[in-house]
Structure formats: structure tokens, C-alpha cells
Design a protein around this motif. Structure first.
Motif, PDB file in Angstrom:
ATOM      1  N   HIS A   1       0.815  -1.213   0.000  1.00 31.98           N
ATOM      2  CA  HIS A   1       0.000   0.000   0.000  1.00 31.98           C
ATOM      3  C   HIS A   1       0.850   1.264   0.000  1.00 31.98           C
ATOM      4  CE1 HIS A   1      -3.504  -2.520   1.793  1.00 31.98           C
ATOM      5  NE2 HIS A   1      -3.515  -2.523   0.481  1.00 31.98           N
ATOM      6  N   GLY A   2       2.012   1.225   0.641  1.00 33.55           N
ATOM      7  CA  GLY A   2       2.875   2.402   0.710  1.00 33.55           C
ATOM      8  C   GLY A   2       3.395   2.800  -0.666  1.00 33.55           C
TER       9      GLY A   2
ATOM     10  N   GLY B   1      -6.549   4.697   2.565  1.00 37.43           N
ATOM     11  CA  GLY B   1      -7.987   4.821   2.338  1.00 37.43           C
ATOM     12  C   GLY B   1      -8.726   3.599   2.848  1.00 37.43           C
ATOM     13  N   ARG B   2     -10.045   3.648   2.710  1.00 37.88           N
ATOM     14  CA  ARG B   2     -10.871   2.570   3.268  1.00 37.88           C
ATOM     15  C   ARG B   2     -10.595   1.221   2.626  1.00 37.88           C
ATOM     16  NH1 ARG B   2     -16.869   4.959   3.231  1.00 37.88           N
ATOM     17  NH2 ARG B   2     -17.351   2.788   3.698  1.00 37.88           N
TER      18      ARG B   2
ATOM     19  N   ALA C   1      -6.066  -4.733   4.519  1.00 36.66           N
ATOM     20  CA  ALA C   1      -5.096  -5.031   5.585  1.00 36.66           C
ATOM     21  C   ALA C   1      -5.761  -5.788   6.734  1.00 36.66           C
ATOM     22  CB  ALA C   1      -4.454  -3.741   6.088  1.00 36.66           C
ATOM     23  N   ASP C   2      -7.012  -5.442   7.053  1.00 35.77           N
ATOM     24  CA  ASP C   2      -7.735  -6.188   8.092  1.00 35.77           C
ATOM     25  C   ASP C   2      -7.952  -7.633   7.649  1.00 35.77           C
ATOM     26  OD1 ASP C   2      -7.964  -3.876   9.590  1.00 35.77           O
ATOM     27  OD2 ASP C   2     -10.049  -3.482   9.032  1.00 35.77           O
TER      28      ASP C   2
ATOM     29  N   HIS D   1      -4.576   5.344   9.805  1.00 32.79           N
ATOM     30  CA  HIS D   1      -5.459   4.184   9.635  1.00 32.79           C
ATOM     31  C   HIS D   1      -6.867   4.551  10.086  1.00 32.79           C
ATOM     32  CE1 HIS D   1      -1.887   1.509   9.494  1.00 32.79           C
ATOM     33  NE2 HIS D   1      -1.419   2.297  10.442  1.00 32.79           N
ATOM     34  N   PRO D   2      -7.694   5.055   9.178  1.00 29.17           N
ATOM     35  CA  PRO D   2      -9.071   5.345   9.589  1.00 29.17           C
ATOM     36  C   PRO D   2      -9.733   4.091  10.166  1.00 29.17           C
ATOM     37  CG  PRO D   2      -8.805   5.498   7.182  1.00 29.17           C
ATOM     38  CD  PRO D   2      -7.454   5.313   7.765  1.00 29.17           C
ATOM     39  N   LEU D   3     -10.157   4.175  11.421  1.00 29.81           N
ATOM     40  CA  LEU D   3     -10.680   2.983  12.113  1.00 29.81           C
ATOM     41  C   LEU D   3     -12.111   3.260  12.547  1.00 29.81           C
ATOM     42  CD1 LEU D   3     -10.288   0.221  13.514  1.00 29.81           C
ATOM     43  CD2 LEU D   3      -9.233   1.425  15.413  1.00 29.81           C
ATOM     44  N   THR D   4     -12.980   2.364  12.184  1.00 30.85           N
ATOM     45  CA  THR D   4     -14.401   2.575  12.479  1.00 30.85           C
ATOM     46  C   THR D   4     -15.003   1.330  13.109  1.00 30.85           C
ATOM     47  OG1 THR D   4     -15.013   1.744  10.296  1.00 30.85           O
ATOM     48  CG2 THR D   4     -14.718   4.136  10.499  1.00 30.85           C
TER      49      THR D   4
END
Ligand SMILES: [Zn+2]
Length: 275
Positions: free
Chosen positions: A141-142, A184-185, A191-192, A234-237
Motif C-alpha cells: 500500500h505504501g 484509504g478505506r 489489511a484487516d 489508519h481510519p478505524l471505524t
């Protein structure tokens, strides 16, 4: 570090990366990186990572305790062994920083802050964060983000050390904010997803990723400021946590998954006493 040692290290790294890339090509069963836009070759990515690693080591307060590094590298390698880049050289580092953060940079380097280790309750939670960061690295991703942000000419020069301004900008962001890229999402979801599979296949209880993410979300409420760096990259929701739990529920039950190992309490104690 002398030039000769450096070039030997590079040569060894490049050889194993080539081997790793071949293995990845032969058995990329999860379809990672298929069709993704990336201008950086594996060799260039590992070369860029080696440069960044050397500069980060001069600019960030890294934990040098050999026992602690041996532990986190054992844990990391056990996860990496389940990935498409198992043959490439990976290295795991600990940053003496009380804020809760972890990040990956290109070329197989993962950094975990002492503050994050202090926030974990068990091995599986630490493995959960590390599996997520490793997955960003395996899915590249980087360097995908670098490829989108900069044109081919800049990317080619960057990996070869021929674009000091762009390189310094990237280094400053990593050193200053503990962030290589803001994902991004879609990248987070991948990654999850990969991280759960790597944990499960390595024998760690993947619920550790769920409880660790819940811990991070609750700290954002109770102690805002301590988790800012992690959330900025890391947008985490809540939705991500639910998706992760649903994925785990689909996996065949597996006995004796590791929640904790014998060395974890002493490791955490040692690392979090470092000031
Ligand atoms: Zn992430």
C-alpha cells in the motif's frame, strides 16, 4: 556503517527479495497486488526501505534491548511466514514513544511504539496490530500510494536515492508523525482481511485484532491525543471491527489458538519500563 558492509547487506537483501518475489509469483493464493498500480519494483522498494530504516534509526529513539527485539521479531516472523513475501527480509522495530502507534514503511519494516505495547493485554492483541501493518506491507500500500502521488520519473529517482527533496519529505513525515502514508478505506479493509488470515494461519487468536481495535476506539473517547497518529494513518471505524468479527466467524474453529505466550508479560514489562 561502512560502504562495503552496506553494499553486502544490499546484495543479500536484493537476492532474498528476488527469491521472495518468485515465491510470491508462484503461490499468490490470496491474489494480493494483482492488478494494482505500482511503479516501484520489489528491488527498488527494498532499497528505499533500507535507506529509510538507516535514517529513522538516527532520528527516532529506538529500543535497543536485544531480548525485546528478539521477541517482537519472533512474533513478526511467525506472521510473515504466512504471507506472500515470506522469503523477503523483514525487520521489526520498537520506538520508545508513549503514544499509541504502529506503522510500516516500504521494504519490510514495521515499527511499534512502546505506548502501543503498553496498551495491549496479550500476545494476540500485539499480533493483531502487527498482522495489520504487515498486511499493508505485503499488499504494498505504501509504494502504491507513492506511485499514485508521483510520476514515474520521480519514483525511479526516489528509490535510487536521486530525489533528495521528495525523499526528505517522506522521511520527515515518518519521523515527525509516525506515518508513512494515509491509507484509504479499501487499503484498510484489505489489511484487516489479510491480517486475520495471517494471524489464523500462524496460530494466533484473531479475536486479538478485534479487542485491540476496540481498545483503540475507546481510547479515542477517553484519552484523545494518545492515539491521534494511529488514527490519522489508519481510519478505524466500528464498521471495520464488525467486518473483522464477521470474517473470523466464517473461519473453521481451530483449537489451541494463542491468546498469550509465556514470554509476553516479561516482554511488556521490560519494554514499558524503558523511558
Ligand atoms: Zn491500516
Amino acid at each position: 556503517m561502512g560502504m562495503q558492509r552496506m553494499s553486502q547487506r544490499f546484495r543479500a537483501a536484493l537476492l532474498s527479495v528476488l527469491a521472495g518475489a518468485l515465491v510470491a509469483y508462484a503461490c499468490a493464493s490470496t491474489g494480493v497486488n494483482k492488478g494494482d498500480f505500482n511503479l516501484v519494483s520489489y528491488q527498488e522498494e527494498w532499497q528505499l526501505g533500507a535507506q529509510l530504516e538507516a535514517d529513522i534509526a538516527r532520528q527516532l529513539p529506538l529500543v535497543r534491548d536485544a531480548n525485546s527485539l528478539a521477541y517482537i521479531n519472533r512474533l513478526g516472523q511467525r506472521l510473515v511466514a504466512q504471507t506472500e513475501l515470506a522469503q523477503a527480509p523483514w525487520e521489526f522495530h520498537i520506538v520508545a514513544d508513549p503514544s499509541i502507534n504502529a506503522f510500516n514503511i516500504p521494504g519490510g519494516h514495521v515499527y511499534v511504539n512502546t505506548g502501543l505495547i503498553a496498551a495491549t493485554d496479550n500476545t494476540a492483541e500485539l499480533a493483531g496490530v502487527m498482522a495489520h501493518e504487515i498486511s499493508h506491507g505485503v499488499a504494498r500500500h505504501g509504494t502504491e500510494q507513492l506511485s499514485k502521488a508521483y510520476g514515474f520519473n520521480i519514483i525511479a529517482g526516489l528509490a535510487l536515492g536521486q530525489n533528495p527533496p521528495v525523499y526528505q519529505q517522506i522521511l520527515a513525515q515518518v519521523v515527525g508523525a509516525g506515518v508513512f502514508a494515509k491509507y484509504g478505506r479499501d487499503a484498510e479493509r484489505e489489511a484487516d482481511h489479510l491480517g486475520v488470515l495471517y494471524m489464523y494461519n500462524a496460530g494466533y487468536d484473531p479475536h486479538g485484532m478485534v479487542t485491540m481495535f476496540q481498545e483503540l476506539l475507546s481510547r479515542r473517547q477517553s484519552q484523545p491525543g494518545t492515539v491521534d497518529e494511529f488514527f490519522s494513518s489508519h481510519p478505524l471505524t466500528e464498521e471495520r471491527i464488525q467486518n473483522t468479527r464477521a470474517q473470523i466467524d466464517q473461519l473453521p474453529p481451530r483449537p489451541n489458538q494463542i491468546l498469550n505466550d509465556a514470554e509476553f508479560p516479561a516482554f511488556r514489562q521490560r519494554v514499558t519500563s524503558i523511558r
